[in-house]
Scaffold this motif. Sequence first.
Motif: not given
Lengths: 181, 181, 243
Positions: C115-142
């Motif tokens: 298991l540890m040899e797999r491509d682990r999330l947040d160690w080998d591979v990363f995803v976009r997180r915490d997008f509130d505010g990174t969407e072009a339309w975002s103006e709401e709900e902070p």
Amino acid sequence: MRTDLEAIIESLLFASDTPLTIDKIKSVLETADRKTIREALTSLAEEYESGKRGFFLAEVAGGFQVRTRPEYRQWIRRLKETRPARLSRAALETLAIIAYKQPVLRSDVEYLRGVDSGGTLRTLFERRLIRVMGRKDLPGRPMIYGTTKQFLELFDLKDLNELPALKDLKDLGETWPNDSR
Amino acid sequence: MRTDLEAIIESLLFASDTPLTIDKIKSVLETADRKTIREALTSLAEEYESGKRGFFLAEVAGGFQVRTRPEYRQWIRRLKETRPARLSRAALETLAIIAYKQPVLRSDVEYLRGVDSGGTLRTLFERRLIRVMGRKDLPGRPMIYGTTKQFLELFDLKDLNELPALKDLKDLGETWPNDSR
Amino acid sequence: MEQTQDQTPYKVHLGDLFDGPMDLLVHLVKKNEVDIYDIPIALITQQYVEYLEWMKSLNIDVAGDFLVMAATLAHIKSRMLLPTQEEEGDDEDPRMEIIRPLAEYLQLKYAAEDLMERDRLDWDVFVRRDFDGTEAWSEEEPGDLIQVGLFELIDAFQEIIKRVSPAYLWDLTPDTISVKSRISQIADILEERGSVTFQELFEAQATRGDIIVTFLAILEMAKFQLIRIMQHLESGIIRIFNE
């Protein structure tokens, strides 16, 4: 044709929660100079503009950030609407009380929380996480609250039986409060 | 050449912090059918593979997610600075037992490990890598544990069938697990 | 992490303490380079006990789990010394008592490594997180919103209980929870159909325990006036109505 540098910068832009400044990119990469980085960014930005893409490179707050294209906002909004499980601390507290103490009166919830909970109950109600199970035969006929199917779905529970009892957690040991052994 | 559908799906993939299932995409788009969506995803995946890209399309936890390419891990780690909470050896072992033996009771885990595992289970539970799948009809109604979607996401698994097969010890000969001193 | 400390397998640094008896056993088997399906039980038992004594001499608390394993090993060893009563051949090798769990444990240790040899999330591979505010339309709900899972829910309740009264803690046994669950199910039925007969509610119940739970649920609902219970004069059928 893409360069390695472009691909690496793309991965950084993608993984970053905040806009990346050229200086920041430079400090991560160590080797590249500002001019090379700027060129790579320009090249990425042009590429994102040239075809049908879901995102673009925005220059914001002194840095660069990959953002979804505004023309797709309606779809993204719909996606977010169905996004599960974002609750305020107050809502979570209230929901927890209702989940464990149901069927429960608003006055019980407020007794436990020590604050007025009308607004929070309304929010939970609107999100269909709680429901009115009936009214109590008391002055004012107060409503009795319980959780819904949506609540079970949200927390991935088959039924309320699967809600861990506090005793179970206590059995797992470590520092649970009120441990009166 | 990209289609509008591909661009829209790409924007959804970029906007989601969890893997998107085809059903989820379908419910957001309303118009497209599953087959068309799958084709668009395949086409995006191929495109991401064909050039030098910072990311790829992973099929994980029953859905699809854009992830940075593992070969750029060193740069992104430098960017992020903060280290992810690491799993202790005990936690990892316990997690492996639950993954392979699920549905499983705490007593089964402890029998295999030979030690009390309450604290470790709690840690895994807090990190949402395991969940309660139900209760066993035994005295004390002990909880039955299994792994979560987050577990699949963490280890890049499409589903539990993708767990690496348990090794036949007889085939291993002289090799030993690295972490057993 | 390969150590070659010859002849003194029990000389382990404090930081190298073992997770448990199985872990120690794996170490000894590895150290002696023996086949786990043919463990020299006398040797391993001796080294195991020496290790425990070493721990004691350092005033390290030897957990009960370790002692249980020592007893198991000693027991196997003594059985090995006994002459086999019958030459039937169906007398299992006494060592299987330890070999089987040890093999399974080892297998899972390998699995953990895989298991540890797999491509682990947040160690080998990363995803976009915490997008509130990174969407072009975002103006709401902070803000102030937290992603919740079951643990957060329990934790929130735990916090409240802490503020109020510890007595509540003991109030929530699995049984009261199954009653609550049943109440919820009955409420679902009533929401859908308006009424249901007593009989129907009990029909699907398999065990005695379930019947009691259903009964308690109905009582509780009646107490809270969530339902009205009516009996038909002629047929005698009891029916429950949504209040």
